[in-house]
Write an enzyme that holds these catalytic residues in place. Structure first.
Site, PDB file in Angstrom:
ATOM      1  N   HIS A  24      47.245  44.371  46.101  1.00  0.00           N
ATOM      2  CA  HIS A  24      45.473  44.913  46.066  1.00  0.00           C
ATOM      3  C   HIS A  24      45.697  46.489  45.378  1.00  0.00           C
ATOM      4  O   HIS A  24      44.911  46.513  44.502  1.00  0.00           O
ATOM      5  CB  HIS A  24      44.872  44.928  47.385  1.00  0.00           C
ATOM      6  CG  HIS A  24      43.554  45.560  47.378  1.00  0.00           C
ATOM      7  ND1 HIS A  24      42.375  44.707  47.474  1.00  0.00           N
ATOM      8  CD2 HIS A  24      43.232  46.800  47.377  1.00  0.00           C
ATOM      9  CE1 HIS A  24      41.541  45.660  47.246  1.00  0.00           C
ATOM     10  NE2 HIS A  24      41.882  46.643  47.443  1.00  0.00           N
ATOM     11  N   GLU A  25      46.580  47.097  46.013  1.00  0.00           N
ATOM     12  CA  GLU A  25      46.640  48.344  45.621  1.00  0.00           C
ATOM     13  C   GLU A  25      47.133  48.574  43.970  1.00  0.00           C
ATOM     14  O   GLU A  25      46.904  49.562  43.240  1.00  0.00           O
ATOM     15  CB  GLU A  25      47.402  49.269  46.330  1.00  0.00           C
ATOM     16  CG  GLU A  25      46.868  49.524  47.697  1.00  0.00           C
ATOM     17  CD  GLU A  25      45.402  49.805  47.897  1.00  0.00           C
ATOM     18  OE1 GLU A  25      44.952  50.540  46.972  1.00  0.00           O
ATOM     19  OE2 GLU A  25      44.446  49.645  48.862  1.00  0.00           O
ATOM     20  N   HIS A  28      44.365  48.509  41.845  1.00  0.00           N
ATOM     21  CA  HIS A  28      43.764  49.595  41.258  1.00  0.00           C
ATOM     22  C   HIS A  28      44.650  50.684  40.450  1.00  0.00           C
ATOM     23  O   HIS A  28      44.118  51.359  39.516  1.00  0.00           O
ATOM     24  CB  HIS A  28      43.433  50.156  42.457  1.00  0.00           C
ATOM     25  CG  HIS A  28      42.377  49.693  43.391  1.00  0.00           C
ATOM     26  ND1 HIS A  28      41.170  49.267  43.114  1.00  0.00           N
ATOM     27  CD2 HIS A  28      42.617  49.491  44.804  1.00  0.00           C
ATOM     28  CE1 HIS A  28      40.329  48.735  43.943  1.00  0.00           C
ATOM     29  NE2 HIS A  28      41.341  48.832  44.979  1.00  0.00           N
TER      30      HIS A  28
END
Length: 450
Positions: A24-25, A28
């Site tokens: 998920h990170e 980003h």
């Protein structure tokens, strides 16, 4: 052995959750670096750093509390405007606690800036680039969830009934009587089940019914329901031997089924019944691979179900609290914590009576569904969630567009630092909800296995 399998299931899903958070990170991190924003930290977890390593201008590491993660980018907060309305240095005066919170956040953000960072700050990016960065995390969870559910549906398959008999009932109990009294055992007044009278046994494979070959259990059920009171020829296969017998489905009160072969419920939530043929036998189930075209519809149904929970989250959490502090049962379709997910994973892994292949598929599906839940949850338009940053960027685009149309000065970037008090309130509520769900999953866990 059961305890070891339980622990193994918990550990496997824990690793899956940690990997999902890390990816998920990454969702980003990658677009942020692609758009030249300086990223100072990429961390999995919160709290004290237990390991880190610097590569280039970014520190990568793990923290002690593995309940999330973050990517730290410079310039998340734009500088304050001076009294003339132009961007300038942070004001030294403050008229209240909330203003001071915003100024402290800006000051901390300004301390990260280095010479050459003027065009590498997050708030100076075009709105569409900021939205891509903030949607990267949920998008990554969506991709992971879709891939894992695809592995389950196409690689393993879904549990579907086969033409092989798993159980044969001794008698016939009307559906309404069974629902009303919970009767499971036969009474002297109950008629003998036609399958028992016909000599059908568990393990028999139904080859044909009334001269029609049996390839689908649900289709067979429809033929049985239509054949009430009629003696019908049945061909079965037992230990490699073909046996022909006759069976007369008895007319009994049975649930009405919909197109998905699920019971139809009335307004009160009770099954609707009708008079239909019944023989009293149940099928074995097996994993049947689905075509690739079934993956996206399944993901869509999963997302729709999760969105329904999120949209009614306050009421759902209130229901969990009421169940946790009373004798009421938990809603199996309600929200659960990572503790509850781990417990379910352990129970799945410890079911030695279930084939290993089915247990592995269930664990993979559990992690996949969790990723879809993370995707939807992070899209809630409230800070500090990703959806809150997206909402702020969209509001900025609307303000600037309106200013151009009205020939007014550019209002500049949205100052999300002013929303820090609300952010802290939302964060506190999320932590409180998490604590409540963990408590409920300990004292009143969700029972999805009956």
């Amino acid at each position: 052995m059961t305890v070891l399998l339980f622990i193994l299931g918990v550990l496997l899903v824990a690793v899956g959750i940690a990997a999902s958070i890390a990816l998920h990170e990454v969702g980003h991190l990658v677009p942020a670096k692609l758009f030249k924003v300086r990223v100072t930290q990429y961390m999995v977890g919160f709290g004290k750093t237990i390991w880190s390593r610097r590569r280039g201008e970014t520190e990568y590491g793990f923290k002690a509390i593995p309940l999330g993660g973050y990517v730290s980018m410079i310039g998340m907060y734009p500088p304050a405007k001076d009294q003339a309305g132009q961007a300038g240095s942070v004001r030294r005066s403050s008229t209240g606690m909330f203003q001071q919170l915003a100024e402290d956040a800006r000051s901390a953000a300004a301390e990260q800036l280095r010479p050459g960072d003027e065009n590498r700050v997050f708030y100076k990016l075009p709105v569409w680039k900021r939205i891509i960065i903030m949607l990267g995390g949920p998008f990554m969870n969506l991709v992971i969830g879709t891939v894992l559910l695809g592995v389950v549906l196409v690689g393993f398959g879904t549990a579907q009934p086969t033409a092989t008999v798993s159980e044969v009932y001794k008698c016939v109990v009307p559906a309404s009587q069974q629902a009303r009294t919970g009767q499971q055992d036969c009474l002297p007044s109950d008629p003998v089940a036609p399958a028992t009278a016909a000599g059908i046994r568990p393990g028999d494979k139904i080859v044909s019914f009334g001269g029609r070959p049996v390839t689908d259990w649900y289709e067979l059920t429809g033929w049985i329901r239509e054949a009430a009171g009629r003696k019908t020829t049945v061909v079965i296969e037992r230990n490699g031997t073909t046996i022909t017998t006759t069976i007369t489905p008895i007319r009994s009160e049975r649930p009405v089924l919909n197109a998905e072969n699920q019971p139809v419920l009335d307004a009160a939530g009770k099954p609707v019944t009708e008079q239909a043929g019944f023989v009293g036998m149940g099928p074995t189930t097996a994993l049947v691979p689905e075509p690739g075209s079934a993956v996206l519809p399944a993901v869509g149904e999963n997302l729709q179900s999760i969105a329904g929970v999120v949209l009614n989250l306050p009421q759902r959490v209130a229901d969990v609290a009421q169940a946790a502090f009373s004798d009421e049962p938990r809603d199996p379709n309600g929200p659960i914590s990572v503790v509850g997910v781990g417990r379910i994973a352990g129970e799945i892994s410890a079911m030695e009576e279930v084939p290993l292949q089915a247990r592995i598929a269930s664990l993979i599906g559990l992690v996949g569904s969790l990723n879809l839940a993370l995707c939807v949850f992070n899209l809630i338009p409230l800070l500090p969630l990703d959806g809150g940053h997206v909402a702020g960027a969209l509001w900025e685009a609307i303000r600037r567009r309106a200013a151009r149309l009205l020939r007014r000065p550019d209002p500049g970037p949205v100052d999300i630092a002013k929303l820090l008090p609300l952010t802290y309130v939302v964060a506190a509520l999320l932590m409180g909800m998490g604590a409540l769900l963990i408590y409920a999953d300990i004292v009143k866990p969700v029972n999805i296995f009956g």
